[in-house]
Write a protein that holds these residues in place. Structure first.
Motif: not given
Length: 256
Positions: A247-254
């Motif tokens: 997900g867009t934001y999931l990928n940013a959370l890592k």
């Protein structure tokens, strides 16, 4: 004086002797019949005693098996019209029994989130007040993409995990400053999927909507408040069929 005839004296004697012999034979015959009758009575009594003993032994064995909880060693059956005995059929009462009804907190196939303009469309009456005690949780993952619209997966969690999720959300700020801010065209702003957390409460099912994809917004929506998207709550319920591939934001959370 009449002449003495020896045969005349012997005649009555022979007659008397024959009568005595006949009486003796009759007596012997009666005695033999009586003995035979007594012998038969004794045999019947012995047969009855043996039968009674067998019944007592069978009853004793049956009683012992009953005490230890076992089945009777004597097979039981039901007689048919021809007099033949058949073994009792096994109990199959469990066949055809319907399973227990599904709980009220099942993930609906048609959920309002599928047609909502966004996660902030959750009504306050349907949202969860984070001060409310929760007794269970069902996480429902829905897809919005063409060809994949609908329920994608669901997982059930007990009261302890449900309360942990609530406690992890209610301490979060309104926004996670570490997440990027995107500028994207409307077609890409809409997420391809989202998760609905359905909590069991004394007042019924209450929900939190979780947004983690697209490029418009991200976070936990309760109907009255928005909490920023952080990994701590996600790790508690993003398991099994509810775990997204990304997900867009999931990928940013890592670290989700």
């Amino acid at each position: 004086m009449p002449e003495h005839d020896p045969e005349q004296e012997l005649g009555p004697k022979f007659t008397s002797a024959l009568q005595n012999q006949a009486g003796a034979e009759a007596g012997l015959q009666k005695t033999g019949l009586a003995q035979e009758a007594r012998r038969r009575v004794r045999r019947r009594r012995q047969g009855w005693s043996m039968a009674a003993g067998a019944v007592l032994v069978a009853a004793a064995i049956g009683g012992v098996w009953s005490l230890v909880g076992g089945e009777s060693p004597v097979a039981t059956g039901s007689s048919n019209t021809s007099g033949d005995s058949k073994a009792a059929a096994p109990n199959r009462s469990f066949e055809g029994v319907m399973p227990s009804p599904a709980p009220d907190n099942m993930c609906p196939l048609e959920h309002p989130i599928l047609k909502a303009a966004g996660p902030d469309a959750l009504q306050a009456s349907a949202g969860l007040d984070l001060a409310t005690k929760v007794t269970g949780l069902r996480a429902c993952r829905y897809g919005f993409a063409e060809g994949g619209t609908g329920l994608l997966g669901q997982e059930v969690f007990n009261a302890a995990v449900a309360q942990q999720v609530v406690d992890a959300i209610k301490v979060l700020p309104e926004r996670n400053p570490d997440l990027p801010v995107f500028k994207c065209a409307p077609p890409t702003a809409k997420p391809s999927e989202a998760i609905v957390l359905r909590f069991d409460t004394a007042a019924g099912v209450r929900e939190i909507w979780v947004e983690y994809d697209g490029c418009e917004s991200a976070g936990f929506y309760t109907g009255t408040h928005t909490y920023g998207l952080y990994s701590a709550p996600l790790k508690l319920f993003m398991t099994g069929s509810v775990r997204p591939s990304g997900g867009t934001y999931l990928n940013a959370l890592k670290d989700w």
